[in-house]
Design a protein around this motif. Structure first.
Motif, PDB file in Angstrom:
ATOM      1  N   TYR A 222       6.401  38.854 104.208  1.00 39.49           N
ATOM      2  CA  TYR A 222       7.193  37.869 104.943  1.00 39.49           C
ATOM      3  C   TYR A 222       8.497  38.541 105.331  1.00 39.49           C
ATOM      4  O   TYR A 222       8.718  39.723 105.016  1.00 39.49           O
ATOM      5  CB  TYR A 222       7.415  36.594 104.121  1.00 39.49           C
ATOM      6  N   ILE A 223       9.362  37.839 106.047  1.00 37.88           N
ATOM      7  CA  ILE A 223      10.630  38.428 106.466  1.00 37.88           C
ATOM      8  C   ILE A 223      11.794  37.673 105.838  1.00 37.88           C
ATOM      9  O   ILE A 223      11.694  36.476 105.548  1.00 37.88           O
ATOM     10  CB  ILE A 223      10.777  38.462 108.004  1.00 37.88           C
ATOM     11  N   ASP A 224      12.905  38.391 105.638  1.00 37.11           N
ATOM     12  CA  ASP A 224      14.095  37.765 105.066  1.00 37.11           C
ATOM     13  C   ASP A 224      15.039  37.317 106.178  1.00 37.11           C
ATOM     14  O   ASP A 224      14.693  37.363 107.367  1.00 37.11           O
ATOM     15  CB  ASP A 224      14.785  38.716 104.083  1.00 37.11           C
ATOM     16  N   SER A 225      16.240  36.897 105.806  1.00 43.23           N
ATOM     17  CA  SER A 225      17.193  36.356 106.780  1.00 43.23           C
ATOM     18  C   SER A 225      17.668  37.402 107.779  1.00 43.23           C
ATOM     19  O   SER A 225      18.171  37.065 108.851  1.00 43.23           O
ATOM     20  CB  SER A 225      18.402  35.767 106.046  1.00 43.23           C
ATOM     21  N   ARG A 226      17.505  38.695 107.460  1.00 47.21           N
ATOM     22  CA  ARG A 226      17.902  39.770 108.373  1.00 47.21           C
ATOM     23  C   ARG A 226      16.799  40.121 109.356  1.00 47.21           C
ATOM     24  O   ARG A 226      16.992  40.953 110.245  1.00 47.21           O
ATOM     25  CB  ARG A 226      18.275  41.027 107.582  1.00 47.21           C
ATOM     26  N   GLY A 227      15.618  39.521 109.162  1.00 49.40           N
ATOM     27  CA  GLY A 227      14.461  39.897 109.967  1.00 49.40           C
ATOM     28  C   GLY A 227      13.762  41.125 109.427  1.00 49.40           C
ATOM     29  O   GLY A 227      12.992  41.772 110.147  1.00 49.40           O
ATOM     30  N   ARG A 246      13.123  46.323 110.131  1.00 48.16           N
ATOM     31  CA  ARG A 246      13.009  45.168 111.010  1.00 48.16           C
ATOM     32  C   ARG A 246      11.578  45.077 111.525  1.00 48.16           C
ATOM     33  O   ARG A 246      11.024  46.053 112.022  1.00 48.16           O
ATOM     34  CB  ARG A 246      13.970  45.282 112.190  1.00 48.16           C
ATOM     35  N   VAL A 247      10.980  43.896 111.407  1.00 47.04           N
ATOM     36  CA  VAL A 247       9.601  43.727 111.848  1.00 47.04           C
ATOM     37  C   VAL A 247       9.439  42.399 112.574  1.00 47.04           C
ATOM     38  O   VAL A 247      10.282  41.502 112.478  1.00 47.04           O
ATOM     39  CB  VAL A 247       8.607  43.769 110.657  1.00 47.04           C
ATOM     40  N   VAL A 264      20.983  50.252 113.188  1.00 44.08           N
ATOM     41  CA  VAL A 264      21.490  49.466 114.313  1.00 44.08           C
ATOM     42  C   VAL A 264      22.912  49.899 114.671  1.00 44.08           C
ATOM     43  O   VAL A 264      23.759  50.108 113.799  1.00 44.08           O
ATOM     44  CB  VAL A 264      21.457  47.960 113.985  1.00 44.08           C
ATOM     45  N   ILE A 265      23.165  50.045 115.972  1.00 40.97           N
ATOM     46  CA  ILE A 265      24.465  50.479 116.483  1.00 40.97           C
ATOM     47  C   ILE A 265      25.166  49.291 117.133  1.00 40.97           C
ATOM     48  O   ILE A 265      24.588  48.609 117.982  1.00 40.97           O
ATOM     49  CB  ILE A 265      24.283  51.611 117.526  1.00 40.97           C
ATOM     50  N   ASN A 266      26.398  49.035 116.722  1.00 38.92           N
ATOM     51  CA  ASN A 266      27.198  47.962 117.329  1.00 38.92           C
ATOM     52  C   ASN A 266      28.179  48.606 118.298  1.00 38.92           C
ATOM     53  O   ASN A 266      29.203  49.149 117.905  1.00 38.92           O
ATOM     54  CB  ASN A 266      27.940  47.171 116.252  1.00 38.92           C
ATOM     55  N   SER A 267      27.845  48.546 119.578  1.00 37.34           N
ATOM     56  CA  SER A 267      28.650  49.207 120.604  1.00 37.34           C
ATOM     57  C   SER A 267      29.293  48.164 121.507  1.00 37.34           C
ATOM     58  O   SER A 267      28.623  47.545 122.339  1.00 37.34           O
ATOM     59  CB  SER A 267      27.772  50.154 121.434  1.00 37.34           C
ATOM     60  N   GLY A 268      30.581  47.941 121.301  1.00 38.33           N
ATOM     61  CA  GLY A 268      31.291  46.954 122.101  1.00 38.33           C
ATOM     62  C   GLY A 268      30.754  45.550 121.922  1.00 38.33           C
ATOM     63  O   GLY A 268      30.770  44.745 122.856  1.00 38.33           O
TER      64      GLY A 268
END
Length: 369
Positions: A222-227, A246-247, A264-268
């Motif tokens: 199953y997946i958690d709150s983060r996906g 991530r799935v 994961v990259i947070n760009s702007g």
């Protein structure tokens, strides 16, 4: 199988054995690593200590129960319908779980196992044909011409690129990607990679789709709150395993792998997923590469592309044009800079170490868009 016993049909490098002492005596003559591992395996100790690969962080040691390792071996045998007298090739390092499990599968299922040095070219100089083997993507890439010597191949320890999938699509070898980790005692799910494996009903009893991973029996997901994927596999792990993968769940037993949440990259303020971008770029980049983020005053992080290749101004300019014309990329997914690295840093199991490779970059030799 009792822990101090082994299958009567087990062979190692063509040699049969009538006792554990014979196995230990034989392995002491050609491999300290295998000898040390099997000495512990045949001891009264109920568990073994295994190192993680360290591809996403600092390597750590964890304890795995021997009984659960046997369960994993049996699950692989049942899933692929691989029985005693199977000929198999071990070409992975035996100080990590993937190599160790090839030994345990052979001991448990009665395989005839040959061991060769773990190199990037595992089939070089080998003329013999095998029913089963396991490799990492780099070994697969370097074995294209010899794949006809393997009937069924599982590939783990990294993503198989779009280019590599194209190269293997029509090979006679049935090739499967595996999903798993040290904590789950190698794979808990399988995905078909080529056309032969799609139609090879005699090789695999379970109906699975090429696009998705299918779990082995007795595995709940199953997946958690983060996906991210959560794994409950009591036959191979006493604890529920929370991953950083991530799935997208397709069904109770199938999922699509999307990438690592810690990549994961947070760009702007825009979240960029490297694995998705890499799949798009793979259509125009033949060498090994990856995208990642580096600190930027305006964006927080900016997307950059690293390619395993000698730097070339001409190649850079041509690649810039190709990337700009790639319609599948959004404007946020176009790398701000391109870096060339002669050789990526890898773990011993041939996984690319992204952070350490990025540290090699000489920022004065970058090519800016």
């Amino acid at each position: 199988m009792i822990l101090d016993k082994f299958h009567k049909d087990f062979r190692l490098n063509g040699t049969s054995f009538s006792s554990v002492d014979e196995i230990l005596g034989y392995t002491s003559s050609f491999s300290d690593e295998i000898h040390q591992f099997l000495t512990i395996w045949f001891s009264d100790q109920a568990w073994v200590v295994v190192k993680t690969s360290g591809s996403t962080g600092i390597p750590k040691e964890i304890k795995l129960e021997k009984r659960q390792m046997i369960n994993s071996a049996l699950a692989t045998g049942n899933f692929f319908d691989i029985k005693e007298n199977t000929t198999a090739l071990l070409c992975l390092p035996t100080d990590y779980i993937a190599g160790k499990m090839m030994l345990i599968r052979a001991l448990t299922l009665g395989w005839h196992l040959d061991v060769v040095k773990a190199t990037s070219f595992p089939l070089r100089g080998i003329k013999k044909h095998y029913d089963f083997s396991a490799m990492v993507p780099l070994q697969l890439e370097n074995s294209i011409k010899e794949l006809h010597q393997i009937k069924t191949l599982i590939v783990g320890g990294g993503v198989v690129s779009v280019n590599l999938k194209d190269k293997i699509k029509d090979t006679t070898c049935a090739i499967f990607a595996t999903y798993g980790m040290t904590e789950t005692i190698t794979h808990i799910a399988i995905k078909k990679l080529n056309n032969n494996s799609l139609s090879s009903v005699s090789v695999i009893k379970q109906p699975i789709y090429k696009e998705y991973y299918k779990t082995l029996p007795d595995v709940e997901i199953y997946i958690d709150s983060r996906g991210c994927l959560v794994i409950h596999a009591p036959k191979v792990s006493n604890e529920v395993v929370f991953t950083n993968d991530r799935v997208r769940l397709i069904s109770d037993h199938q999922f699509e792998w999307l990438g690592r949440v810690d990549n994961v990259i947070n760009s702007g303020g825009v979240k960029l997923h490297p694995e998705e971008i890499e799949e798009k770029l793979a259509k125009i980049i033949r060498n090994r590469f990856f995208v990642t983020g580096i600190p930027d005053e305006q964006l927080g992080e900016k997307l950059v592309l690293l390619i395993e290749q000698v730097d070339s101004c001409d190649i850079s300019k041509f690649l810039k044009l190709e990337i700009a014309e790639l319609k599948t990329l959004s404007k946020f997914e176009i790398p701000k800079e391109i870096y060339f690295v002669d050789k990526f840093i890898e773990t011993k199991t041939k996984k690319i170490q992204r952070k350490k490779t990025l540290d090699l970059v000489n920022y004065s030799t970058k090519f800016k868009r």
